[in-house]
Design a protein around this motif. Structure first.
Motif, PDB file in Angstrom:
ATOM      1  N   MET A   1      -2.843 -48.287  26.211  1.00 25.63           N
ATOM      2  CA  MET A   1      -3.633 -49.520  26.164  1.00 25.63           C
ATOM      3  C   MET A   1      -2.824 -50.701  26.699  1.00 25.63           C
ATOM      4  O   MET A   1      -3.350 -51.562  27.395  1.00 25.63           O
ATOM      5  N   LEU A   2      -1.538 -50.733  26.360  1.00 26.24           N
ATOM      6  CA  LEU A   2      -0.676 -51.843  26.781  1.00 26.24           C
ATOM      7  C   LEU A   2      -0.366 -51.801  28.273  1.00 26.24           C
ATOM      8  O   LEU A   2      -0.150 -52.842  28.887  1.00 26.24           O
ATOM      9  N   HIS A   3      -0.334 -50.615  28.857  1.00 24.24           N
ATOM     10  CA  HIS A   3       0.061 -50.461  30.266  1.00 24.24           C
ATOM     11  C   HIS A   3      -1.115 -50.443  31.235  1.00 24.24           C
ATOM     12  O   HIS A   3      -0.888 -50.532  32.446  1.00 24.24           O
ATOM     13  N   THR A   4      -2.321 -50.317  30.732  1.00 27.14           N
ATOM     14  CA  THR A   4      -3.484 -50.214  31.608  1.00 27.14           C
ATOM     15  C   THR A   4      -3.999 -51.599  31.967  1.00 27.14           C
ATOM     16  O   THR A   4      -4.324 -52.395  31.097  1.00 27.14           O
ATOM     17  N   LYS A   5      -4.060 -51.855  33.265  1.00 28.88           N
ATOM     18  CA  LYS A   5      -4.637 -53.122  33.741  1.00 28.88           C
ATOM     19  C   LYS A   5      -6.155 -53.003  33.643  1.00 28.88           C
ATOM     20  O   LYS A   5      -6.742 -52.021  34.064  1.00 28.88           O
ATOM     21  N   THR A   6      -6.772 -54.014  33.050  1.00 32.07           N
ATOM     22  CA  THR A   6      -8.218 -53.981  32.866  1.00 32.07           C
ATOM     23  C   THR A   6      -8.771 -55.400  32.871  1.00 32.07           C
ATOM     24  O   THR A   6      -8.033 -56.353  32.616  1.00 32.07           O
ATOM     25  N   THR A   7     -10.031 -55.498  33.161  1.00 30.43           N
ATOM     26  CA  THR A   7     -10.665 -56.814  33.076  1.00 30.43           C
ATOM     27  C   THR A   7     -11.368 -56.994  31.743  1.00 30.43           C
ATOM     28  O   THR A   7     -11.623 -58.115  31.327  1.00 30.43           O
ATOM     29  N   LEU A   8     -11.649 -55.897  31.050  1.00 29.28           N
ATOM     30  CA  LEU A   8     -12.375 -55.988  29.792  1.00 29.28           C
ATOM     31  C   LEU A   8     -11.850 -54.953  28.803  1.00 29.28           C
ATOM     32  O   LEU A   8     -11.797 -53.760  29.108  1.00 29.28           O
ATOM     33  N   THR A   9     -11.456 -55.399  27.612  1.00 25.90           N
ATOM     34  CA  THR A   9     -10.925 -54.493  26.580  1.00 25.90           C
ATOM     35  C   THR A   9     -12.055 -54.076  25.634  1.00 25.90           C
ATOM     36  O   THR A   9     -12.005 -54.339  24.444  1.00 25.90           O
ATOM     37  N   ASP A  10     -13.026 -53.394  26.180  1.00 26.22           N
ATOM     38  CA  ASP A  10     -14.206 -52.981  25.432  1.00 26.22           C
ATOM     39  C   ASP A  10     -14.117 -51.505  25.028  1.00 26.22           C
ATOM     40  O   ASP A  10     -13.059 -50.877  25.174  1.00 26.22           O
ATOM     41  N   TYR A  11     -15.217 -50.955  24.561  1.00 24.58           N
ATOM     42  CA  TYR A  11     -15.212 -49.565  24.121  1.00 24.58           C
ATOM     43  C   TYR A  11     -14.885 -48.608  25.271  1.00 24.58           C
ATOM     44  O   TYR A  11     -14.160 -47.630  25.080  1.00 24.58           O
ATOM     45  N   ASP A  12     -15.387 -48.880  26.461  1.00 24.55           N
ATOM     46  CA  ASP A  12     -15.064 -48.033  27.618  1.00 24.55           C
ATOM     47  C   ASP A  12     -13.562 -48.019  27.883  1.00 24.55           C
ATOM     48  O   ASP A  12     -13.000 -46.991  28.270  1.00 24.55           O
ATOM     49  N   PHE A  13     -12.922 -49.156  27.683  1.00 20.04           N
ATOM     50  CA  PHE A  13     -11.466 -49.248  27.828  1.00 20.04           C
ATOM     51  C   PHE A  13     -10.773 -48.327  26.823  1.00 20.04           C
ATOM     52  O   PHE A  13      -9.825 -47.615  27.175  1.00 20.04           O
ATOM     53  N   LEU A  14     -11.243 -48.317  25.567  1.00 23.86           N
ATOM     54  CA  LEU A  14     -10.662 -47.416  24.562  1.00 23.86           C
ATOM     55  C   LEU A  14     -10.775 -45.964  25.007  1.00 23.86           C
ATOM     56  O   LEU A  14      -9.805 -45.207  24.933  1.00 23.86           O
ATOM     57  N   CYS A  15     -11.951 -45.599  25.466  1.00 24.29           N
ATOM     58  CA  CYS A  15     -12.197 -44.220  25.897  1.00 24.29           C
ATOM     59  C   CYS A  15     -11.315 -43.866  27.093  1.00 24.29           C
ATOM     60  O   CYS A  15     -10.645 -42.827  27.091  1.00 24.29           O
ATOM     61  N   LYS A  16     -11.306 -44.713  28.094  1.00 24.24           N
ATOM     62  CA  LYS A  16     -10.520 -44.459  29.312  1.00 24.24           C
ATOM     63  C   LYS A  16      -9.039 -44.298  28.986  1.00 24.24           C
ATOM     64  O   LYS A  16      -8.389 -43.354  29.449  1.00 24.24           O
ATOM     65  N   THR A  17      -8.483 -45.202  28.195  1.00 21.41           N
ATOM     66  CA  THR A  17      -7.058 -45.127  27.879  1.00 21.41           C
ATOM     67  C   THR A  17      -6.731 -43.912  27.023  1.00 21.41           C
ATOM     68  O   THR A  17      -5.662 -43.322  27.174  1.00 21.41           O
TER      69      THR A  17
ATOM     70  N   LEU B   1       4.613 -59.603  14.848  1.00 21.25           N
ATOM     71  CA  LEU B   1       5.219 -59.160  16.104  1.00 21.25           C
ATOM     72  C   LEU B   1       4.262 -58.270  16.893  1.00 21.25           C
ATOM     73  O   LEU B   1       4.286 -58.265  18.124  1.00 21.25           O
ATOM     74  N   GLY B   2       3.416 -57.529  16.192  1.00 22.76           N
ATOM     75  CA  GLY B   2       2.404 -56.705  16.861  1.00 22.76           C
ATOM     76  C   GLY B   2       1.472 -57.528  17.732  1.00 22.76           C
ATOM     77  O   GLY B   2       0.945 -57.042  18.741  1.00 22.76           O
ATOM     78  N   HIS B   3       1.294 -58.807  17.373  1.00 26.26           N
ATOM     79  CA  HIS B   3       0.447 -59.689  18.183  1.00 26.26           C
ATOM     80  C   HIS B   3       1.040 -59.956  19.566  1.00 26.26           C
ATOM     81  O   HIS B   3       0.315 -60.288  20.493  1.00 26.26           O
ATOM     82  N   TYR B   4       2.346 -59.817  19.694  1.00 27.15           N
ATOM     83  CA  TYR B   4       2.940 -59.959  21.025  1.00 27.15           C
ATOM     84  C   TYR B   4       2.339 -58.888  21.946  1.00 27.15           C
ATOM     85  O   TYR B   4       2.008 -59.165  23.093  1.00 27.15           O
ATOM     86  N   TYR B   5       2.223 -57.681  21.424  1.00 28.86           N
ATOM     87  CA  TYR B   5       1.714 -56.580  22.231  1.00 28.86           C
ATOM     88  C   TYR B   5       0.195 -56.585  22.313  1.00 28.86           C
ATOM     89  O   TYR B   5      -0.378 -56.468  23.394  1.00 28.86           O
ATOM     90  N   TYR B   6      -0.465 -56.700  21.158  1.00 26.89           N
ATOM     91  CA  TYR B   6      -1.934 -56.686  21.123  1.00 26.89           C
ATOM     92  C   TYR B   6      -2.431 -58.118  20.956  1.00 26.89           C
ATOM     93  O   TYR B   6      -2.822 -58.535  19.891  1.00 26.89           O
ATOM     94  N   GLY B   7      -2.366 -58.852  22.036  1.00 27.64           N
ATOM     95  CA  GLY B   7      -2.776 -60.245  22.065  1.00 27.64           C
ATOM     96  C   GLY B   7      -2.111 -60.969  23.221  1.00 27.64           C
ATOM     97  O   GLY B   7      -2.672 -61.886  23.803  1.00 27.64           O
ATOM     98  N   ASN B   8      -0.887 -60.528  23.570  1.00 27.69           N
ATOM     99  CA  ASN B   8      -0.177 -61.139  24.689  1.00 27.69           C
ATOM    100  C   ASN B   8      -0.042 -60.138  25.841  1.00 27.69           C
ATOM    101  O   ASN B   8      -0.530 -60.396  26.933  1.00 27.69           O
ATOM    102  N   VAL B   9       0.610 -59.004  25.611  1.00 28.29           N
ATOM    103  CA  VAL B   9       0.704 -57.976  26.653  1.00 28.29           C
ATOM    104  C   VAL B   9      -0.701 -57.460  26.970  1.00 28.29           C
ATOM    105  O   VAL B   9      -1.108 -57.431  28.133  1.00 28.29           O
ATOM    106  N   LEU B  10      -1.442 -57.069  25.954  1.00 30.62           N
ATOM    107  CA  LEU B  10      -2.845 -56.692  26.115  1.00 30.62           C
ATOM    108  C   LEU B  10      -3.682 -57.869  25.631  1.00 30.62           C
ATOM    109  O   LEU B  10      -3.747 -58.147  24.437  1.00 30.62           O
TER     110      LEU B  10
ATOM    111  N   LEU C   1      -8.764 -54.621  18.084  1.00 26.23           N
ATOM    112  CA  LEU C   1      -7.507 -54.449  18.811  1.00 26.23           C
ATOM    113  C   LEU C   1      -6.443 -55.440  18.344  1.00 26.23           C
ATOM    114  O   LEU C   1      -5.294 -55.065  18.129  1.00 26.23           O
ATOM    115  N   GLY C   2      -6.820 -56.699  18.207  1.00 25.96           N
ATOM    116  CA  GLY C   2      -5.840 -57.743  17.920  1.00 25.96           C
ATOM    117  C   GLY C   2      -5.396 -57.821  16.478  1.00 25.96           C
ATOM    118  O   GLY C   2      -4.282 -58.245  16.189  1.00 25.96           O
ATOM    119  N   GLU C   3      -6.243 -57.433  15.546  1.00 27.54           N
ATOM    120  CA  GLU C   3      -5.863 -57.484  14.127  1.00 27.54           C
ATOM    121  C   GLU C   3      -5.757 -56.082  13.523  1.00 27.54           C
ATOM    122  O   GLU C   3      -4.826 -55.797  12.780  1.00 27.54           O
TER     123      GLU C   3
END
Length: 194
Positions: free
Chosen positions: A141-157, A37-46, A56-58
């Protein structure tokens, strides 16, 4: 909505419900279901779309599974899962820190770490900053719109979620930036029995 689907009546999922009372035959399956079920959020929402896709996904979905095991099943099952991670985490010489994962090859190499090491790493992060800040970060992480889920994304969120810059820099130094984070995580479980 989150869904787990099994094709065919002989699949694994078709055998987990006792049809006489519509309850789980074995409640320990909840941990597996929570990962899926976590894949719905980290794989579908994000939608994970960078070299951190497995972290992120696993890794986060397995962390969620671990926390659900503790909250919904028992502390004993939780400890058993932690011990399994510690026994099966790949060797250090193959470890690449989260901050240094930046190619598809690195991502593939980090795949094995995602299931067994990343949940331990996030438990360490939770110890450092507390549950509320960690869950706020995961939610951000789930609510932030982004084009790339990279390390900068982790830091920003992390910073937007309420983790201070000082806290993040401490986490980065201790757990994200270099290969010494492997020892930091493993040692914390040897010295702090969960």
């Amino acid at each position: 909505y989150p869904t787990i689907c099994a094709v065919g009546n002989q699949s694994f999922l078709s055998k987990i419900i006792d049809t006489s009372n519509y309850k789980l035959k074995d409640s320990t399956i909840i941990s597996f279901l929570m990962h899926e079920l976590g894949h719905y959020y980290y794989g579908n929402v994000l939608k994970t779309n960078s070299s951190l896709q497995y972290v992120l996904g696993e890794g986060i979905t397995e962390f969620i599974s671990l926390k659900c095991a503790n909250a919904l099943l028992s502390n004993n099952i939780y400890k058993t899962k932690i011990n399994k991670y510690l026994r099966t985490v790949p060797r250090k010489e193959n470890y690449i820190s989260i901050k240094k994962i930046n190619s598809d090859n690195d991502a593939l190499q980090s795949y094995d770490y995602s299931y067994n090491f990343i949940p331990l790493l996030f438990l360490c992060v939770e110890r450092e900053i507390g549950s509320e800040k960690l869950w706020n970060w995961l939610r951000e992480m789930l609510h932030t719109k982004t084009t790339l889920t990279d390390y900068d994304f982790l830091c920003k969120t992390a910073l937007v979620s309420g983790i201070s810059k000082e806290e993040y820099l401490m986490l980065e130094e201790k757990y994200f930036a270099d290969e010494s984070s492997y020892e930091s995580v493993i040692k914390s479980f040897i010295t702090n029995k969960e």
